[in-house]
Design a protein around this motif. Structure first.
Motif, PDB file in Angstrom:
ATOM      1  N   UNK A  60       0.831  -1.206   0.000  1.00 32.62           N
ATOM      2  CA  UNK A  60       0.000   0.000   0.000  1.00 32.62           C
ATOM      3  C   UNK A  60       0.863   1.252   0.000  1.00 32.62           C
ATOM      4  N   UNK A  61       1.958   1.228   0.755  1.00 34.79           N
ATOM      5  CA  UNK A  61       2.867   2.376   0.771  1.00 34.79           C
ATOM      6  C   UNK A  61       3.369   2.668  -0.641  1.00 34.79           C
ATOM      7  N   UNK A  62       3.796   1.621  -1.331  1.00 33.24           N
ATOM      8  CA  UNK A  62       4.303   1.793  -2.695  1.00 33.24           C
ATOM      9  C   UNK A  62       3.211   2.330  -3.613  1.00 33.24           C
ATOM     10  N   UNK A  63       2.022   1.791  -3.485  1.00 35.02           N
ATOM     11  CA  UNK A  63       0.899   2.225  -4.327  1.00 35.02           C
ATOM     12  C   UNK A  63       0.590   3.712  -4.101  1.00 35.02           C
ATOM     13  N   UNK A  64       0.527   4.123  -2.832  1.00 33.27           N
ATOM     14  CA  UNK A  64       0.222   5.519  -2.529  1.00 33.27           C
ATOM     15  C   UNK A  64       1.352   6.453  -2.946  1.00 33.27           C
ATOM     16  N   UNK A  65       2.586   6.004  -2.817  1.00 39.08           N
ATOM     17  CA  UNK A  65       3.721   6.830  -3.251  1.00 39.08           C
ATOM     18  C   UNK A  65       3.668   7.036  -4.759  1.00 39.08           C
TER      19      UNK A  65
ATOM     20  N   UNK B 184       2.147  11.039  -9.243  1.00 38.49           N
ATOM     21  CA  UNK B 184       1.440  11.358 -10.485  1.00 38.49           C
ATOM     22  C   UNK B 184       0.799  12.751 -10.457  1.00 38.49           C
ATOM     23  N   UNK B 185       0.777  13.392  -9.299  1.00 33.27           N
ATOM     24  CA  UNK B 185       0.138  14.699  -9.158  1.00 33.27           C
ATOM     25  C   UNK B 185       1.174  15.761  -8.798  1.00 33.27           C
TER      26      UNK B 185
ATOM     27  N   UNK C 224      -4.272  18.933  -4.061  1.00 32.70           N
ATOM     28  CA  UNK C 224      -5.155  18.210  -3.143  1.00 32.70           C
ATOM     29  C   UNK C 224      -4.947  16.698  -3.236  1.00 32.70           C
ATOM     30  N   UNK C 225      -4.861  16.172  -4.453  1.00 35.68           N
ATOM     31  CA  UNK C 225      -4.651  14.729  -4.643  1.00 35.68           C
ATOM     32  C   UNK C 225      -3.293  14.307  -4.098  1.00 35.68           C
ATOM     33  N   UNK C 226      -2.266  15.114  -4.300  1.00 38.22           N
ATOM     34  CA  UNK C 226      -0.929  14.798  -3.781  1.00 38.22           C
ATOM     35  C   UNK C 226      -0.981  14.714  -2.256  1.00 38.22           C
ATOM     36  N   UNK C 227      -1.657  15.670  -1.615  1.00 37.67           N
ATOM     37  CA  UNK C 227      -1.785  15.661  -0.150  1.00 37.67           C
ATOM     38  C   UNK C 227      -2.555  14.428   0.319  1.00 37.67           C
ATOM     39  N   UNK C 228      -3.620  14.093  -0.409  1.00 39.95           N
ATOM     40  CA  UNK C 228      -4.439  12.927  -0.044  1.00 39.95           C
ATOM     41  C   UNK C 228      -3.598  11.649  -0.065  1.00 39.95           C
ATOM     42  N   UNK C 229      -2.875  11.429  -1.163  1.00 44.21           N
ATOM     43  CA  UNK C 229      -2.082  10.203  -1.280  1.00 44.21           C
ATOM     44  C   UNK C 229      -0.860  10.223  -0.370  1.00 44.21           C
ATOM     45  N   UNK C 230      -0.331  11.391  -0.077  1.00 42.38           N
ATOM     46  CA  UNK C 230       0.784  11.477   0.863  1.00 42.38           C
ATOM     47  C   UNK C 230       0.301  11.120   2.271  1.00 42.38           C
TER      48      UNK C 230
END
Length: 139
Positions: free
Chosen positions: A90-95, A100-101, A106-112
């Protein structure tokens, strides 16, 4: 509804819940660990309980060391190791998603944030594994 290829109906088409219920209950119990001790028992839902804070882990591992059979201990350790791998994936997926943003979007903050949560859960799981192995005698 079919559990592991077992139908509620027998080969002749008549309702026969015995085999179906047995398999269904066995599937449900695979995610649980039952600790039977002299004054009672405790049943842990592995997915819901782990990873847990170290103080809770020390308490429950103490009971597991004393009262659980070796196969249950092995099953718990295997579960914790799978959980750690899942958190790492999951860490790899979210990184990858965050990359990609644009930074600070907002999306970068969400996935971070999701990455940091997965990292925290992985670290906690690793500590649970370390504590369990140390108390078990390093197996």
């Amino acid at each position: 509804m079919i559990a592991l290829g077992i139908s509620k109906y027998n080969a002749e088409g008549y309702y026969d819940p015995t085999a179906y219920e047995g398999i269904r209950r066995a599937e449900v119990d695979t995610g649980k660990l039952k600790i039977v001790y002299p004054t009672g028992y405790m049943e842990l839902n592995l997915e819901g309980f782990f990873p847990c804070p170290l103080d809770k882990a020390r308490k429950v591992f103490s009971l597991i060391y004393r009262y659980s059979p070796e196969p249950d201990k092995d099953r718990l350790l295997a579960f914790l190791r799978r959980l750690e791998k899942r958190c790492f994936a999951q860490m790899q997926e979210y990184a990858n998603e965050a990359a990609a943003y644009p930074a600070n979007s907002d999306k970068w903050r969400e996935y971070t944030a999701k990455f940091k949560e997965a990292m925290r859960l992985r670290q906690r799981t690793a500590k649970n594994i370390e504590l369990f192995i140390a108390g078990r005698g390093g197996k």
